[in-house]
Design a protein around this motif. Structure first.
Motif, PDB file in Angstrom:
ATOM      1  N   ILE A  75       0.835  -1.202   0.000  1.00 55.22           N
ATOM      2  CA  ILE A  75       0.000   0.000   0.000  1.00 55.22           C
ATOM      3  C   ILE A  75       0.870   1.253   0.000  1.00 55.22           C
ATOM      4  O   ILE A  75       0.594   2.220  -0.720  1.00 55.22           O
TER       5      ILE A  75
ATOM      6  N   LEU B 280      -4.738  -2.228  -7.514  1.00 58.35           N
ATOM      7  CA  LEU B 280      -5.811  -2.185  -6.522  1.00 58.35           C
ATOM      8  C   LEU B 280      -6.902  -3.198  -6.844  1.00 58.35           C
ATOM      9  O   LEU B 280      -7.467  -3.826  -5.944  1.00 58.35           O
TER      10      LEU B 280
ATOM     11  N   HIS C  88      -9.995  -2.774   5.176  1.00 57.20           N
ATOM     12  CA  HIS C  88      -9.042  -2.547   4.093  1.00 57.20           C
ATOM     13  C   HIS C  88      -9.729  -2.678   2.736  1.00 57.20           C
ATOM     14  O   HIS C  88      -9.472  -1.894   1.817  1.00 57.20           O
TER      15      HIS C  88
ATOM     16  N   LEU D 204      -9.804   0.239  -0.026  1.00 57.29           N
ATOM     17  CA  LEU D 204      -9.246  -0.004  -1.354  1.00 57.29           C
ATOM     18  C   LEU D 204     -10.292   0.241  -2.439  1.00 57.29           C
ATOM     19  O   LEU D 204      -9.987   0.816  -3.492  1.00 57.29           O
TER      20      LEU D 204
ATOM     21  N   LEU E 297      -6.093   5.337   1.017  1.00 54.59           N
ATOM     22  CA  LEU E 297      -4.907   4.484   1.196  1.00 54.59           C
ATOM     23  C   LEU E 297      -4.213   4.799   2.519  1.00 54.59           C
ATOM     24  O   LEU E 297      -3.701   3.904   3.195  1.00 54.59           O
TER      25      LEU E 297
END
Length: 464
Positions: free
Chosen positions: A163, A207, A402, A406, A440
């Motif tokens: 990331i 991604l 997460h 994302l 992010l």
């Protein structure tokens, strides 16, 4: 509420081992005064003068009364897990002793730690980023080799490094776009739009891979759900018992015996599978059995793998195709797999049975009662995960927070691409780039709120 940097001066303590009686227990302290507080109740050596990462034998005393013989381990400053002075007191495992030691520490100036507060301090003190801190809880909860490996990889920075790399690449162009805004009246262009588009396409691809890995990562973390479905009395409960190698489900010749779903779990080659034995699917006027059948369809919808079990000795070719089509239509377009299990092959000629299944994909011929080809079923289950996950990407997303961040970051990048295609101005591009960077940054904790930290660390156990 979560503590901020200027609120972590208190020294905290908690029992770090699981509740109950054991050979030993560990009481953990952390904070600027952790060593001094421990030294007030520990008799053996002046631990304020010892080196970091050293262990010392002695006694814990309440005045003249000896509470227990213990081993005290000292960690100083940045060298500790939390990034501040820490002490671990190993006592005998008696719950009475644990509470006596804990009360002594509280009486001498420590405060009771909240859920996850030790790991929170490690994050606030820069010992790990937020995604690594979350992985600590996953390591503790891991119940299979695969979930443990994923959690360990994330705790050691595998995911956050990926990331951070993506974010750093975007920051460079974001700064150039912002620079353009500073010179807006002069109509200058510092960020080459073709280069920016190439970068955003690259980030979008990366991604998307991470986002797509979540379905797999989540089932590896929680266990791959496998639904065993079929008509009544085809041997679903017998198959479940054979797979689990124990008599978990009731086995009877009476059709409709299983009136609810039964769940149990096994580990195959390091991956956990949650098996669900469902009620037989058929038309019925029995209200209770009908509720079980309704649950069966719900389990098909929530499962990653569906084992359609049929009685190979009696089912007709027409009924077989109907049953297979019903399941395939229900899972069409979804990330699921159907495996047809032709059971009771010991009751008929195998050549005749195989002819019925001609044209049907992913068929395993078995006799659950005689334990025939059970290993083949387990092998197919393993390859569904191995071929789908482990060959796609080195980094797998397992955390729902997460995944959401994302997804939102990727939506912002898609807006950047759409803006580049219609030549929108730099200020609008900058807005979408900032939003992607924000999302992010929330993953690794570079951008946080107290509410976010509260939500994450409140789910930890006390003492971690």
């Amino acid at each position: 509420m979560v503590q901020t940097h200027n609120q972590i001066s208190d020294s905290i303590c908690a029992i770090a081992t699981a509740p109950g009686i054991g050979a030993i227990a560990v009481i953990r302290l952390s904070g600027a005064d952790a060593i001094n507080i421990s030294n007030k109740v520990f008799f053996g050596k002046d631990i304020t003068q010892v080196e970091s990462h050293t262990a010392h034998f002695g006694t814990i005393r309440d005045g003249e009364k000896i509470v227990d013989e213990v081993l005290v381990t000292v960690f100083k400053g940045k060298k500790s897990f939390t990034g501040e002075n820490s002490v671990e007191i190993s006592t005998h495992g008696s719950p009475y002793i644990q509470q006596q030691v804990l009360q002594l520490l509280l009486k001498n100036g420590a405060k009771a730690a909240g859920p996850g507060e030790f790991t929170l301090r490690a994050f606030l003190n820069g010992k790990m980023d937020l995604s690594q801190a979350e992985a600590v809880a996953d390591v503790i909860a891991a119940n299979s080799e695969s979930s443990h490996e994923l959690a360990m990889s994330q705790m050691r920075g595998g995911f956050s490094n990926e990331i951070q790399k993506l974010r750093n690449e975007l920051i460079h162009f974001a700064s150039l776009i912002e620079l353009e805004l500073d010179f807006g009246e002069e109509d200058v262009e510092f960020a080459d739009r073709d280069d920016l588009k190439e970068l955003v396409l690259k980030l979008n691809k990366a991604l998307t891979l991470l986002i797509n890995s979540f379905d797999y990562g989540n089932v590896i973390k929680t266990g791959v759900p496998v639904a065993i479905v079929g008509e009544p009395n085809v041997g679903k409960s017998t198959l479940l018992n054979a797979l689990l190698n124990e008599e978990r489900a009731i086995v009877s010749d009476i059709a409709g015996t299983t009136r609810d779903t039964i769940e149990d779990e096994i580990v195959i080659n390091g991956i956990s599978y949650r098996f669900i034995d469902t009620a037989g699917i058929r038309e019925t006027t029995d209200e209770i059995e009908g509720l079980g059948i309704k649950k069966s369809f719900e389990k098909i919808d929530s499962a990653s793998i569906i084992l359609l079990l049929v009685d190979a000795s009696s089912i007709s070719k027409e009924q077989l195709k109907k049953d297979v089509n019903n399941i395939e239509n229900r899972i069409e377009g979804k990330n699921k797999r159907l495996i047809v299990i032709a059971n009771k092959i010991d009751k008929s000629d195998l050549t005749t049975i195989e002819a019925k299944f001609e044209g049907i994909e992913n068929v395993i011929f078995t006799s659950a009662k005689e334990l025939q080809n059970i290993d083949n079923i387990k092998e197919q289950l393993y390859h569904f995960v191995k071929d789908g996950v482990l060959q796609n990407t080195d980094v797998i997303v397992t955390n729902a927070r997460h995944f959401e961040a994302l997804s939102k970051a990727n939506e912002s990048l898609i807006k950047v691409l759409e803006g580049l295609d219609v030549n929108i101005t730099g200020d609008f591009l900058a807005m979408d780039i900032r939003q992607a960077l924000h999302q992010l940054g929330e993953i690794t904790g570079e951008i946080t709120t107290d509410d976010l930290l509260d939500n994450i660390f409140s789910k930890f156990c006390i003492g971690k």
